[in-house]
Write an enzyme that holds these catalytic residues in place. Structure first.
Site, PDB file in Angstrom:
ATOM      1  N   SER A 146    -123.587  96.070 -19.573  1.00  0.00           N
ATOM      2  CA  SER A 146    -123.103  95.453 -18.333  1.00  0.00           C
ATOM      3  C   SER A 146    -123.763  96.094 -17.109  1.00  0.00           C
ATOM      4  CB  SER A 146    -121.575  95.543 -18.275  1.00  0.00           C
ATOM      5  OG  SER A 146    -121.058  94.719 -17.265  1.00  0.00           O
ATOM      6  N   GLU A 239    -120.169  84.343 -23.233  1.00  0.00           N
ATOM      7  CA  GLU A 239    -119.816  85.289 -22.173  1.00  0.00           C
ATOM      8  C   GLU A 239    -120.240  84.783 -20.803  1.00  0.00           C
ATOM      9  OE1 GLU A 239    -122.122  88.743 -20.758  1.00  0.00           O
ATOM     10  OE2 GLU A 239    -122.700  88.966 -22.854  1.00  0.00           O
ATOM     11  N   HIS A 269    -118.197  89.010 -23.124  1.00  0.00           N
ATOM     12  CA  HIS A 269    -118.936  90.046 -22.410  1.00  0.00           C
ATOM     13  C   HIS A 269    -118.644  91.432 -22.994  1.00  0.00           C
ATOM     14  CE1 HIS A 269    -120.977  91.952 -19.052  1.00  0.00           C
ATOM     15  NE2 HIS A 269    -119.930  92.744 -18.898  1.00  0.00           N
TER      16      HIS A 269
END
Length: 297
Positions: A146, A239, A269
């Protein structure tokens, strides 16, 4: 939903974003760290705090680690949340799969420390690893998920452009956040239990603190990408930031970068964080280990 493991994770994630949840900054930070602590330590994996002179850092080392190779791990959390505690299980699993020690760093977070503080800490930690740490750059893989993947990509761009500083052997980006303009269609249309568009917008604003969201160090999608090391991108096909991986992979190919994109069916995600509960996450981490070993051996 046919996958009972996935259903269980979805239900847990939804329970974290109820009206009764503490959604203050401190509350979200504490909650994410506490969730990370639920996973029991992996057998044969040790941890050791190390003084790099940069930020709080921790070696996470499997018993069979090849000490000639290393991972620099950069955690996610929207540039505002996350720590070694929240990600220790994921880091440990990656270190085991890669058969290499992992240096996990706690970079400075927004809003107290906006861009480029976290990027500076990531770059300085890499400098330590290939300097006083004693590792050859080609034997190092930068791994993150991320926002952490965004940081390592920004650092890789600076490393590429720094005379006398060699690039790492590989980059691994799990659900990378590559575009802080928030222009991806998946962010607006995909129902992702671990990521909601309003929170993403708030985190981008806090991190940028008024700076241009197309700044390459903050949004690698908008950078010149030629000359980067081999990259593995993993994203969930379901996601919210799927487009950030797909568009980044396209731009890498256009720039001649050796890039591999894996889209995992039905995954959300940063699904790799849930390897203790989710078989797909375990397999994704094994793929990370294989890629890392192949590029740094």
């Amino acid at each position: 939903m046919d996958n009972p493991q996935l259903h269980a994770v979805h239900q847990f994630l939804k329970s974290q974003l109820t009206e009764a949840s503490d959604l203050s900054l401190d509350g979200m930070r504490t909650n994410l760290d506490n969730v990370g602590r639920l996973a029991p330590p992996l057998p044969g994996v040790t941890r050791e705090v190390v003084d790099t002179g940069v930020v709080r850092s921790e070696w996470i080392r499997p018993a069979d680690a090849d000490e000639g190779r290393a991972i620099l791990f950069v955690h996610g959390g929207g540039y505002m949340l996350g720590s070694v505690d929240s990600h220790r299980d994921l880091i440990s699993r990656i270190a085991v799969a890669a058969k290499a020690p992992a240096l996990a760093i706690e970079y400075r977070r927004a809003p107290e420390h906006p861009f480029p503080a976290g990027l500076d800490d990531t770059l300085a930690s890499y400098r330590w690893l290939v300097g006083p740490g004693g590792y050859a750059p080609a034997k190092v893989a930068l791994v993150g998920e991320s926002a952490g993947a965004g940081l390592l990509l920004g650092a890789a761009l600076q490393i590429r452009d720094t005379e006398g500083l060699d690039s790492p052997g590989a980059l691994v980006c799990m659900s990378p956040w590559t575009d802080l303009t928030l222009s991806s269609s998946s962010l607006a249309t995909v129902e992702d239990p671990s990521m909601k568009a309003p929170y993403v917008a708030m985190m981008a604003q806090a991190y940028l603190a008024g700076q241009d969201p197309k700044t390459p160090g903050a949004s690698p999608l908008h950078a010149e990408l030629a000359g980067l090391p081999p990259i593995l991108l993993q994203a969930g096909a379901a996601e919210a930031l799927r487009d950030d991986s797909e568009r980044f992979a396209e731009r890498c190919k256009e720039a001649g970068v050796d890039v591999t994109l894996e889209l995992w069916d039905d995954m959300f995600h940063a699904f790799q964080l849930w390897a203790a509960m989710l078989d797909e996450a375990k397999r994704a981490i094994e793929a990370v280990g294989e890629f890392t070993r192949a590029r740094t051996s």
